[in-house]
Design a protein around this motif. Structure first.
Motif, short mmCIF file in Angstrom:
data_model
loop_
_atom_site.label_atom_id
_atom_site.label_comp_id
_atom_site.label_asym_id
_atom_site.label_seq_id
_atom_site.Cartn_x
_atom_site.Cartn_y
_atom_site.Cartn_z
N LEU A 247 0.83 -1.27 -0.07
CA LEU A 247 0.05 -0.09 0.10
C LEU A 247 0.86 1.21 0.00
CD1 LEU A 247 -2.72 -1.03 2.51
CD2 LEU A 247 -2.90 -1.35 -0.08
N PHE B 94 2.85 2.56 -3.28
CA PHE B 94 2.09 3.04 -4.71
C PHE B 94 1.05 2.33 -4.99
CE2 PHE B 94 2.83 1.58 -9.46
CZ PHE B 94 2.41 2.53 -9.91
N GLN C 256 -0.82 -5.20 4.05
CA GLN C 256 0.59 -4.79 4.00
C GLN C 256 1.12 -4.87 5.38
OE1 GLN C 256 1.66 -0.82 4.02
NE2 GLN C 256 1.30 -0.61 6.12
N ARG C 257 2.34 -4.93 5.40
CA ARG C 257 2.91 -5.70 6.71
C ARG C 257 2.58 -4.67 8.09
NH1 ARG C 257 8.86 -6.73 4.94
NH2 ARG C 257 8.48 -4.63 4.12
N VAL D 160 1.60 -5.12 -5.29
CA VAL D 160 2.49 -3.98 -5.53
C VAL D 160 3.50 -3.91 -4.16
CG1 VAL D 160 2.17 -1.67 -6.27
CG2 VAL D 160 0.23 -2.96 -6.32
N THR D 161 4.06 -4.92 -4.11
CA THR D 161 5.07 -5.18 -3.11
C THR D 161 6.33 -4.88 -3.46
OG1 THR D 161 5.09 -7.41 -3.30
CG2 THR D 161 3.46 -6.61 -1.65
N PRO D 162 7.51 -4.84 -2.60
CA PRO D 162 8.93 -4.52 -3.14
C PRO D 162 9.13 -5.90 -4.28
CG PRO D 162 8.85 -4.42 -0.72
CD PRO D 162 7.43 -5.10 -1.17
N HIS E 272 7.82 -10.10 -6.02
CA HIS E 272 6.69 -10.21 -7.19
C HIS E 272 6.72 -11.61 -7.59
CE1 HIS E 272 7.53 -5.85 -8.23
NE2 HIS E 272 6.87 -6.00 -6.99
N THR F 294 2.87 -5.40 -10.37
CA THR F 294 3.66 -4.27 -10.78
C THR F 294 4.87 -4.77 -11.16
OG1 THR F 294 4.30 -2.17 -10.15
CG2 THR F 294 4.53 -3.74 -8.62
N VAL F 295 5.66 -3.79 -11.98
CA VAL F 295 6.86 -4.43 -12.42
C VAL F 295 7.97 -4.25 -11.63
CG1 VAL F 295 6.35 -3.46 -14.85
CG2 VAL F 295 7.45 -1.66 -13.28
N THR G 220 3.25 0.43 -16.55
CA THR G 220 2.40 1.92 -16.75
C THR G 220 2.83 2.38 -18.32
OG1 THR G 220 4.36 2.72 -15.67
CG2 THR G 220 2.25 2.65 -14.46
N TYR H 30 15.25 -3.57 -13.92
CA TYR H 30 14.00 -2.87 -13.96
C TYR H 30 14.16 -2.16 -15.19
CZ TYR H 30 10.36 0.10 -12.01
OH TYR H 30 8.99 0.87 -11.60
N HIS I 173 2.34 9.18 -14.07
CA HIS I 173 2.58 7.77 -15.08
C HIS I 173 1.81 7.86 -16.32
CE1 HIS I 173 3.95 5.80 -11.21
NE2 HIS I 173 4.90 6.16 -11.93
N1 NAD Z 1 5.65 3.27 -12.99
C1 NAD Z 1 5.49 2.02 -12.02
O1 NAD Z 1 5.26 0.83 -12.63
C2 NAD Z 1 5.84 1.67 -10.57
C3 NAD Z 1 5.91 2.81 -10.02
C4 NAD Z 1 6.26 3.01 -8.40
C5 NAD Z 1 6.65 1.50 -8.00
N2 NAD Z 1 6.41 0.52 -8.90
C6 NAD Z 1 6.75 -0.83 -8.32
O2 NAD Z 1 5.78 -0.92 -7.06
C7 NAD Z 1 6.43 -1.78 -6.24
C8 NAD Z 1 6.13 -1.16 -4.58
O3 NAD Z 1 6.71 0.21 -4.75
P1 NAD Z 1 6.54 1.19 -3.49
O4 NAD Z 1 7.39 2.40 -3.84
O5 NAD Z 1 5.12 1.24 -3.03
O6 NAD Z 1 7.44 0.44 -2.31
P2 NAD Z 1 7.19 0.66 -0.75
O7 NAD Z 1 8.29 -0.05 -0.25
O8 NAD Z 1 7.02 2.07 -0.41
O9 NAD Z 1 5.87 -0.08 -0.21
C9 NAD Z 1 6.00 -1.61 -0.38
C10 NAD Z 1 4.62 -1.91 0.15
O10 NAD Z 1 4.48 -3.50 0.38
C11 NAD Z 1 4.23 -3.92 1.52
N3 NAD Z 1 4.84 -4.99 1.95
C12 NAD Z 1 6.31 -5.47 1.68
N4 NAD Z 1 6.28 -6.60 1.88
C13 NAD Z 1 5.07 -7.41 2.20
C14 NAD Z 1 4.66 -8.72 2.31
N5 NAD Z 1 5.59 -9.75 2.31
N6 NAD Z 1 3.24 -8.90 2.61
C15 NAD Z 1 2.63 -7.82 2.50
N7 NAD Z 1 2.78 -6.67 2.15
C16 NAD Z 1 4.37 -6.43 2.23
C17 NAD Z 1 4.72 -2.84 2.65
O11 NAD Z 1 4.12 -2.96 3.87
C18 NAD Z 1 4.47 -1.48 1.61
O12 NAD Z 1 2.97 -1.20 1.88
C19 NAD Z 1 7.76 -1.92 -6.20
O13 NAD Z 1 8.29 -3.27 -6.63
C20 NAD Z 1 8.20 -0.93 -7.45
O14 NAD Z 1 9.00 -1.42 -8.33
C21 NAD Z 1 6.07 0.84 -10.06
#
Ligand code: NAD
Length: 370
Positions: A12, A14, A35-36, A72-74, A78, A95-96, A124, A174, A315
């Motif tokens: 939660l 992005f 989310q964690r 949408v996790t790290p 994925h 997500t990518v 995106t 990436y 985006h």
């Molecule tokens: N243009 C795009 O396509 C674009 C843009 C931004 C981010 N992203 C992708 O989105 C993903 C997330 O990015 P972000 O910036 O939000 O990261 P972030 O680290 O801010 O958020 C990650 C979220 O995942 C949750 N999380 C982590 N491990 C978890 C687990 N095991 N179980 C449940 N929830 C878990 C965290 O609690 C957090 O809410 C990344 O993989 C990034 O590559 C893509």
């Protein structure tokens, strides 16, 4: 169709941006969130009025009535989460990038086939207004034959504050924002890659992934085509304002776009004429409930509240298009336009480019993901 798909959003940061889109789409609802960190989970749950809240991903898999999971996790989560979601019988969006190894890309494509569920990589770059604009030019035959495509994604992530896993991340792991428009516009897949690394990043970063290069630049040979594409990617110790770009060169017209301070796209025609063009929003492709989210700028009207979460402009207005495609593919019981086989080819092109750079530019064939 009156059916409403029950979708869970996992991650939660992005990911929170997609909650109002699933809720406003006429055929879906955000049924659960995960989310964690419990405090942030509850804040988001309160804001969007979502009752089903989970800190453990595995618990989401057990929700019987849930149709789909949007991950949408790290990055390192994925592959395993996509596989678990598909194996639990859930339609899966992620997500990518799809994964960070060739083996995981192939595995997700295999698991997708066995599950017979819809998979979509939420890229995106192939749902942006610039992408739709040039796609239309190509389809209406105005560009002529495509001769060459070039893409880039440059970001300087040296500043503190990013999640730890980013520091030293191999740039081409990436690369889908730079690679995907080239392949989607040419409607081809990558057959093989040759890539070189240039410059060096600081040792404290390069030691983490054993990836030393400041910039990685690749040539992608397309299958059944005379086209070779060029892709450039940088992440650390190389100064550049954030840039995503793609250029398409044809026999009748050419198109260049780069995301940079307010510059418009350029169309080249009649030998040396160059005109900056205002690319329209493509909300008319979408149900009216989510069409406004393609708009540029700030959403401050009451109807589109919670707008601090919406990066429509950031985006290229892509988020509502991705949600609509994922939900429509599920309803129509078809593969999505960025299905697992395509996502694997796009992602492996980047992974194999990094491997080629690490092997002094050795040509690497991309495994078949069909
Ligand atoms: N243009 C795009 O396509 C674009 C843009 C931004 C981010 N992203 C992708 O989105 C993903 C997330 O990015 P972000 O910036 O939000 O990261 P972030 O680290 O801010 O958020 C990650 C979220 O995942 C949750 N999380 C982590 N491990 C978890 C687990 N095991 N179980 C449940 N929830 C878990 C965290 O609690 C957090 O809410 C990344 O993989 C990034 O590559 C893509």
């Amino acid at each position: 169709m009156n059916k409403k798909m029950k979708v869970a959003v996992v991650g939660l940061g992005f990911g929170a941006e997609f909650i109002p889109l699933y809720n406003k789409h006429p055929n879906s609802e955000c049924y659960a969130i995960c989310q964690r960190n419990e405090k942030h989970l509850n804040e988001i749950g309160e804001l969007f009025n979502i009752e089903r809240r989970y800190t453990n991903f595995e618990d989401i898999l057990d929700i019987k009535e849930l149709d789909a999971i949007h991950i949408v996790t790290p990055i390192d989560c994925h592959a395993s989460m996509s596989i678990a979601s598909l194996q639990a019988g859930k339609h899966t969006a992620c997500t990518v990038p799809m994964a960070t190894s060739v083996e995981d890309c192939i595995k997700i494509a295999d698991v997708r086939k066995k599950s017979n569920k819809t998979y979509m990589m939420m890229e995106t770059a192939v749902f942006s207004r610039e992408f739709f604009y040039v796609k239309d030019i190509i389809e209406s035959q105005k560009l002529g034959k495509i001769q060459f495509l070039r893409g880039s994604h440059q970001q300087n992530m040296n500043l503190p504050g990013w999640p730890e896993y980013w520091y030293g991340f191999p740039p081409m792991f990436y690369a889908t924002h730079a690679i995907s428009p080239l392949l989607a516009l040419s409607e081809k897949e990558v057959e093989s890659v040759v890539c070189y690394g240039s410059g060096k990043i600081r040792k404290e970063y390069s030691d983490r992934y054993g990836a030393p290069f400041a910039v990685e630049s690749a040539h992608l040979k397309l299958r059944d085509s005379d086209i070779v594409c060029e892709v450039t990617r940088s992440l650390f110790d190389t100064i550049r304002q954030y840039r995503e770009s793609f250029d398409v060169y044809g026999t009748k017209l050419s198109f260049e776009w780069e995301q940079c301070t307010g510059e418009k796209c350029v169309i080249f025609s009649n030998y040396e004429d160059a005109n900056r063009v205002e690319v329209p929003d493509y909300g008319h492709f979408l149900p009216r409930e989510i069409a406004p989210y393609t708009r540029r700028g700030v959403y401050d009207d009451k109807e589109h509240e919670h707008t601090s979460f919406i990066q429509g402009a950031g985006h290229g207005g892509s988020h509502p298009h991705m949600v609509h495609e994922f939900v429509s593919a599920i309803l129509e019981e078809r593969e999505s336009s960025v299905d697992a086989s395509k996502a694997a080819n796009w992602t492996m092109a980047g992974i194999c480019s990094h491997l080629s750079a690490m092997d002094d530019g050795k040509r690497i064939e991309i495994p078949d993901s069909k």
